[in-house]
Design a protein around this motif. Sequence first.
Motif, PDB file in Angstrom:
ATOM      1  N   GLN A  15       0.824  -1.204   0.000  1.00 53.70           N
ATOM      2  CA  GLN A  15       0.000   0.000   0.000  1.00 53.70           C
ATOM      3  C   GLN A  15       0.862   1.260   0.000  1.00 53.70           C
ATOM      4  O   GLN A  15       0.527   2.261  -0.647  1.00 53.70           O
ATOM      5  CB  GLN A  15      -0.941  -0.002   1.211  1.00 53.70           C
ATOM      6  N   TYR A  16       1.970   1.234   0.697  1.00 50.50           N
ATOM      7  CA  TYR A  16       2.888   2.379   0.722  1.00 50.50           C
ATOM      8  C   TYR A  16       3.431   2.653  -0.679  1.00 50.50           C
ATOM      9  O   TYR A  16       3.472   3.809  -1.126  1.00 50.50           O
ATOM     10  CB  TYR A  16       4.030   2.087   1.686  1.00 50.50           C
ATOM     11  N   LEU A  17       3.819   1.591  -1.370  1.00 51.82           N
ATOM     12  CA  LEU A  17       4.343   1.767  -2.725  1.00 51.82           C
ATOM     13  C   LEU A  17       3.244   2.186  -3.702  1.00 51.82           C
ATOM     14  O   LEU A  17       3.491   2.984  -4.618  1.00 51.82           O
ATOM     15  CB  LEU A  17       5.004   0.475  -3.200  1.00 51.82           C
ATOM     16  N   LEU A  18       2.038   1.677  -3.516  1.00 48.08           N
ATOM     17  CA  LEU A  18       0.937   2.092  -4.383  1.00 48.08           C
ATOM     18  C   LEU A  18       0.646   3.581  -4.225  1.00 48.08           C
ATOM     19  O   LEU A  18       0.312   4.262  -5.202  1.00 48.08           O
ATOM     20  CB  LEU A  18      -0.322   1.277  -4.080  1.00 48.08           C
ATOM     21  N   ARG A  19       0.768   4.096  -3.023  1.00 44.39           N
ATOM     22  CA  ARG A  19       0.540   5.532  -2.821  1.00 44.39           C
ATOM     23  C   ARG A  19       1.532   6.359  -3.638  1.00 44.39           C
ATOM     24  O   ARG A  19       1.167   7.374  -4.229  1.00 44.39           O
ATOM     25  CB  ARG A  19       0.663   5.875  -1.334  1.00 44.39           C
ATOM     26  N   ILE A  20       2.759   5.913  -3.678  1.00 44.88           N
ATOM     27  CA  ILE A  20       3.778   6.629  -4.453  1.00 44.88           C
ATOM     28  C   ILE A  20       3.527   6.452  -5.949  1.00 44.88           C
ATOM     29  O   ILE A  20       3.465   7.422  -6.708  1.00 44.88           O
ATOM     30  CB  ILE A  20       5.182   6.122  -4.089  1.00 44.88           C
ATOM     31  N   GLY A  21       3.398   5.196  -6.374  1.00 46.26           N
ATOM     32  CA  GLY A  21       3.225   4.915  -7.791  1.00 46.26           C
ATOM     33  C   GLY A  21       1.947   5.507  -8.365  1.00 46.26           C
ATOM     34  O   GLY A  21       1.961   6.084  -9.463  1.00 46.26           O
ATOM     35  N   ASP A  22       0.849   5.385  -7.634  1.00 42.41           N
ATOM     36  CA  ASP A  22      -0.423   5.922  -8.127  1.00 42.41           C
ATOM     37  C   ASP A  22      -0.409   7.441  -8.189  1.00 42.41           C
ATOM     38  O   ASP A  22      -0.953   8.047  -9.132  1.00 42.41           O
ATOM     39  CB  ASP A  22      -1.575   5.459  -7.234  1.00 42.41           C
ATOM     40  N   THR A  23       0.208   8.073  -7.204  1.00 39.03           N
ATOM     41  CA  THR A  23       0.280   9.537  -7.216  1.00 39.03           C
ATOM     42  C   THR A  23       1.096  10.025  -8.403  1.00 39.03           C
ATOM     43  O   THR A  23       0.700  10.979  -9.091  1.00 39.03           O
ATOM     44  CB  THR A  23       0.868  10.052  -5.896  1.00 39.03           C
ATOM     45  N   ALA A  24       2.210   9.368  -8.681  1.00 38.30           N
ATOM     46  CA  ALA A  24       3.010   9.736  -9.848  1.00 38.30           C
ATOM     47  C   ALA A  24       2.248   9.473 -11.141  1.00 38.30           C
ATOM     48  O   ALA A  24       2.279  10.279 -12.080  1.00 38.30           O
ATOM     49  CB  ALA A  24       4.331   8.972  -9.850  1.00 38.30           C
ATOM     50  N   LEU A  25       1.531   8.351 -11.206  1.00 37.91           N
ATOM     51  CA  LEU A  25       0.800   7.981 -12.410  1.00 37.91           C
ATOM     52  C   LEU A  25      -0.311   8.980 -12.737  1.00 37.91           C
ATOM     53  O   LEU A  25      -0.410   9.469 -13.874  1.00 37.91           O
ATOM     54  CB  LEU A  25       0.201   6.586 -12.237  1.00 37.91           C
ATOM     55  N   ILE A  26      -1.137   9.286 -11.763  1.00 39.52           N
ATOM     56  CA  ILE A  26      -2.266  10.182 -12.010  1.00 39.52           C
ATOM     57  C   ILE A  26      -1.781  11.612 -12.239  1.00 39.52           C
ATOM     58  O   ILE A  26      -2.329  12.340 -13.080  1.00 39.52           O
ATOM     59  CB  ILE A  26      -3.273  10.111 -10.852  1.00 39.52           C
ATOM     60  N   HIS A  27      -0.749  12.019 -11.525  1.00 46.25           N
ATOM     61  CA  HIS A  27      -0.167  13.344 -11.761  1.00 46.25           C
ATOM     62  C   HIS A  27       0.369  13.439 -13.185  1.00 46.25           C
ATOM     63  O   HIS A  27       0.144  14.435 -13.891  1.00 46.25           O
ATOM     64  CB  HIS A  27       0.941  13.592 -10.739  1.00 46.25           C
ATOM     65  N   GLY A  28       1.061  12.400 -13.623  1.00 45.34           N
ATOM     66  CA  GLY A  28       1.570  12.385 -14.992  1.00 45.34           C
ATOM     67  C   GLY A  28       0.456  12.416 -16.020  1.00 45.34           C
ATOM     68  O   GLY A  28       0.565  13.080 -17.057  1.00 45.34           O
ATOM     69  N   GLN A  29      -0.636  11.707 -15.746  1.00 51.73           N
ATOM     70  CA  GLN A  29      -1.774  11.696 -16.668  1.00 51.73           C
ATOM     71  C   GLN A  29      -2.380  13.092 -16.800  1.00 51.73           C
ATOM     72  O   GLN A  29      -2.721  13.525 -17.910  1.00 51.73           O
ATOM     73  CB  GLN A  29      -2.827  10.706 -16.161  1.00 51.73           C
ATOM     74  N   ARG A  59       5.842   3.544 -13.239  1.00 50.66           N
ATOM     75  CA  ARG A  59       6.095   2.195 -13.751  1.00 50.66           C
ATOM     76  C   ARG A  59       7.089   1.447 -12.872  1.00 50.66           C
ATOM     77  O   ARG A  59       6.875   0.273 -12.532  1.00 50.66           O
ATOM     78  CB  ARG A  59       6.619   2.289 -15.180  1.00 50.66           C
ATOM     79  N   ALA A  60       8.166   2.123 -12.484  1.00 46.62           N
ATOM     80  CA  ALA A  60       9.193   1.473 -11.668  1.00 46.62           C
ATOM     81  C   ALA A  60       8.655   1.095 -10.292  1.00 46.62           C
ATOM     82  O   ALA A  60       8.877  -0.025  -9.802  1.00 46.62           O
ATOM     83  CB  ALA A  60      10.402   2.394 -11.522  1.00 46.62           C
ATOM     84  N   VAL A  61       7.925   2.004  -9.669  1.00 49.66           N
ATOM     85  CA  VAL A  61       7.416   1.743  -8.314  1.00 49.66           C
ATOM     86  C   VAL A  61       6.308   0.690  -8.339  1.00 49.66           C
ATOM     87  O   VAL A  61       6.251  -0.183  -7.462  1.00 49.66           O
ATOM     88  CB  VAL A  61       6.920   3.047  -7.652  1.00 49.66           C
ATOM     89  N   LEU A  62       5.430   0.750  -9.334  1.00 51.01           N
ATOM     90  CA  LEU A  62       4.377  -0.259  -9.428  1.00 51.01           C
ATOM     91  C   LEU A  62       4.944  -1.641  -9.734  1.00 51.01           C
ATOM     92  O   LEU A  62       4.422  -2.657  -9.257  1.00 51.01           O
ATOM     93  CB  LEU A  62       3.351   0.143 -10.490  1.00 51.01           C
ATOM     94  N   THR A  63       6.012  -1.690 -10.514  1.00 50.13           N
ATOM     95  CA  THR A  63       6.680  -2.972 -10.746  1.00 50.13           C
ATOM     96  C   THR A  63       7.157  -3.564  -9.430  1.00 50.13           C
ATOM     97  O   THR A  63       6.953  -4.759  -9.153  1.00 50.13           O
ATOM     98  CB  THR A  63       7.872  -2.801 -11.708  1.00 50.13           C
ATOM     99  N   ARG A  64       7.776  -2.724  -8.613  1.00 49.81           N
ATOM    100  CA  ARG A  64       8.268  -3.205  -7.318  1.00 49.81           C
ATOM    101  C   ARG A  64       7.105  -3.590  -6.403  1.00 49.81           C
ATOM    102  O   ARG A  64       7.184  -4.596  -5.685  1.00 49.81           O
ATOM    103  CB  ARG A  64       9.128  -2.121  -6.645  1.00 49.81           C
ATOM    104  N   ARG A  88      -4.504   4.600  -4.799  1.00 45.36           N
ATOM    105  CA  ARG A  88      -4.057   5.197  -3.543  1.00 45.36           C
ATOM    106  C   ARG A  88      -3.373   6.556  -3.741  1.00 45.36           C
ATOM    107  O   ARG A  88      -2.613   6.996  -2.888  1.00 45.36           O
ATOM    108  CB  ARG A  88      -3.097   4.232  -2.830  1.00 45.36           C
ATOM    109  N   ASN A  89      -3.654   7.226  -4.850  1.00 46.02           N
ATOM    110  CA  ASN A  89      -3.066   8.556  -5.079  1.00 46.02           C
ATOM    111  C   ASN A  89      -3.745   9.605  -4.217  1.00 46.02           C
ATOM    112  O   ASN A  89      -4.918   9.481  -3.849  1.00 46.02           O
ATOM    113  CB  ASN A  89      -3.211   8.943  -6.542  1.00 46.02           C
ATOM    114  N   VAL A  90      -3.005  10.658  -3.913  1.00 44.55           N
ATOM    115  CA  VAL A  90      -3.595  11.782  -3.186  1.00 44.55           C
ATOM    116  C   VAL A  90      -4.592  12.499  -4.100  1.00 44.55           C
ATOM    117  O   VAL A  90      -4.443  12.524  -5.322  1.00 44.55           O
ATOM    118  CB  VAL A  90      -2.525  12.772  -2.680  1.00 44.55           C
ATOM    119  N   THR A  91      -5.599  13.101  -3.501  1.00 47.14           N
ATOM    120  CA  THR A  91      -6.659  13.759  -4.264  1.00 47.14           C
ATOM    121  C   THR A  91      -6.132  14.923  -5.089  1.00 47.14           C
ATOM    122  O   THR A  91      -6.641  15.203  -6.186  1.00 47.14           O
ATOM    123  CB  THR A  91      -7.757  14.247  -3.308  1.00 47.14           C
TER     124      THR A  91
END
Length: 258
Positions: A15-29, A59-64, A88-91
């Motif tokens: 869950q900790y890694l998903l918060r990082i990866g999802d936040t980067a993903l949605i921000h990038g989108q 991609r890197a964080v979600l892979t991990r 798990r991205n921040v709003t």
Amino acid sequence: MTTGSIQVRQDPAVQYLLRIGDTALIHGQRIAEWTGHAPVLEEDIALTNMALDLVGQARAVLTRAGQIEGSGFDEDQLAMLREERDYRNVTLVELPRGDFAVTTVRNAMMATFFKLLWQRLATSSDAELAAIAGKALKEARYHQQHAADWIARLGGGTEESRRRVEKAIADLWHYSAELFANDGVDEAAHASGLGPRWGDLQEAWQAEMADIFDEPGLAMPRPVDFLSTGKTGVHSEHMGFILSELQYLQRTYPGGAW
């Protein structure tokens, strides 16, 4: 190959890694929505490259995260095949693109946060996460400087540009508290050495944001009591729309490959 919606274990490290990866993903989108629409060609290229940086980090964080989770999910499945409540991205990063001032202020807020987070993750007990952080830190530093330069230009420009950047700060700051709200996931990451509690970054973040605002003479907002809940899977009404675009190809052509 899994083609339907997937469920991910609620392990704190995952869950900790998903918060990082999802936040980067949605921000990038969200940043990618400027491709072909930025005010000038140079910014079109710059914002597109920043979006690509963030997607690469995701991609890197979600892979991990998938490796730790243990169900065999890869980064594409984690990015494209979860339901909205499982992101798990921040709003802050899922809010609409807005005008260029909104994007600039949000980029400054998130790049400053990511820079501080990657700095701490560079000494993570997880060697792979530490390696990811080493590369991502360089990108976050550039993103922060780019946004800070634009805030200085907008804040010190015309009455209209200053009005817009002040409005963007007021609107977006409302969602800043979620970045630093600690919970059991943060405590577990801190205890294991995986990464810092996000709340431990708040003081340094506020200091760096104050420096960014100080150059054009913009006021530092007061702390807010409102706490958004994207990190726990309770998102704004905007999240479903962004996922419909993000996931469209994979949902329409399950398991498709180039």
